[in-house]
Scaffold this active site. Sequence first.
Site, PDB file in Angstrom:
ATOM      1  N   HIS A 223     -14.599 -19.546 -10.914  1.00 38.93           N
ATOM      2  CA  HIS A 223     -14.486 -20.838 -11.581  1.00 38.93           C
ATOM      3  C   HIS A 223     -13.065 -21.129 -12.049  1.00 38.93           C
ATOM      4  CE1 HIS A 223     -19.054 -20.769 -12.729  1.00 38.93           C
ATOM      5  NE2 HIS A 223     -18.852 -20.948 -11.435  1.00 38.93           N
TER       6      HIS A 223
ATOM      7  N   PHE B 224     -21.502 -14.230 -12.238  1.00 35.77           N
ATOM      8  CA  PHE B 224     -20.112 -13.756 -12.247  1.00 35.77           C
ATOM      9  C   PHE B 224     -19.075 -14.874 -12.248  1.00 35.77           C
ATOM     10  CE2 PHE B 224     -22.644 -10.797  -9.448  1.00 35.77           C
ATOM     11  CZ  PHE B 224     -23.044  -9.995 -10.502  1.00 35.77           C
ATOM     12  N   CYS B 225     -19.364 -15.980 -12.923  1.00 37.44           N
ATOM     13  CA  CYS B 225     -18.409 -17.108 -13.001  1.00 37.44           C
ATOM     14  C   CYS B 225     -17.953 -17.553 -11.613  1.00 37.44           C
ATOM     15  CB  CYS B 225     -17.206 -16.754 -13.866  1.00 37.44           C
ATOM     16  SG  CYS B 225     -17.603 -16.484 -15.595  1.00 37.44           S
ATOM     17  N   ALA B 226     -18.859 -17.439 -10.650  1.00 39.61           N
ATOM     18  CA  ALA B 226     -18.605 -17.916  -9.288  1.00 39.61           C
ATOM     19  C   ALA B 226     -19.930 -18.447  -8.758  1.00 39.61           C
ATOM     20  CB  ALA B 226     -18.068 -16.794  -8.411  1.00 39.61           C
TER      21      ALA B 226
END
Length: 429
Positions: free
Chosen positions: A126, A378-380
């Site tokens: 992100h 995982f911020c993705a």
Amino acid sequence: MTVTLVPAPLTLSAPPAPHRPDPLAVLGVPGEINLDHAASAPCARAAADAVAELLPWYASVHRGAGALSRRCTLAYERARQTVADFLGARPGDHVIFTRNTTDAVNLLARALPAGTTVVTFAGEHHANLLPWPRGSVRLPVPASPAEAVRALDAALRELRRVGPRSGGGASELPVLVAVTGASNMTGERWPVAELARAARRHDARILVDAAQLAPHAPVDLAALDVDYLALSGHKLYAPFGVGVLVGRGDWLDAAPPYLAGGGATSHVGAATHDVRWATGPARHEAGTPNLLGAVALAAVCAALGEADRDALHAREQALLTRLRNGLAALPHVVELRIFGPDAPRVGIVSFVVAGRDSAEVAAQLASTHRIGVRDGLFCAHPLARRLLVEAAARSGRRDLPPTALRASLGLGTTAAEVDALVSALAQPG
């Protein structure tokens, strides 16, 4: 009887060398297995020692005439040079200390010239998706490194052909390519040098998010021919709240300061807008800087620079192979991946346990086995959701959970810790 005493020859032996702790040894808690380096790596001895040594002298930076302040200013600027050397910065590059990789990427996003088009892939963290302006181009997740290069080349060619013009035939407005060096989800390495060459062919600049790459492999801006690089200290064994943006100074010097305040100015007059902003790193480092973070990061950079990186790489790859083979032997575990199974990667593996919620598995690993891993997306999120769908299709299973687990290795990880994770996952839930 006469006895003649012959003196024994005098031999001088050097005193034993004092024990020097390994600067790349990491701190930890006995009995706790930390396999979450990709989120926040443990503190290296080099970072802890550098901070402890400087703490008695801690004072202002760039602000005072006293001995403490002068020493701290020198330490801060030496840290900047050490980081620059470690990352292969070129003459004219700026090394700007930030809070972390996200902060560094946001800084560059604020500094983009008007009309800049940013090209990214949908496989980014992100931090490399969300800061960019509207109108950015997001390419699909490629199936291979070669496909990534072809897709970028085609996208840049089309942008130059049909993009807005500033007066010439083809588009002359700035283009920035923003890519990761290694995926924070899968550890797979992206073909940075080849992507940089594609960017050069179309007069575009390139930023590399090296948050996950730099802790595992040498990164050299000049050798890779990339324009900007961002990383975090807390992933590079220097957990003191520092990051860095390194790269070409022209865009950064032409942009308004990232933060307005003390230290970013060369002159402030009586009138409200009578301000001249500094050039160089100071322009974007307003306020009291994170001295201890910079010094800690530089200490780790120096220790890694003196280490045998080939040996460290070989050791990590052996552990990574051990982990992946162990997981592959478990019929209820499915590994996530972007590229093929043999693509180069750093010590990060994401996977799912069929029929079990990932958060519950992570909690059980922690409570029962004292093993720390990460769970979630995982911020993705776009990438994670895609890889979970692909994992279900590849494995033929319909009982995979909607989130994943991630085990990440690094300095201090042992074969016994890897085996402990595999053994724990092999046990019935």
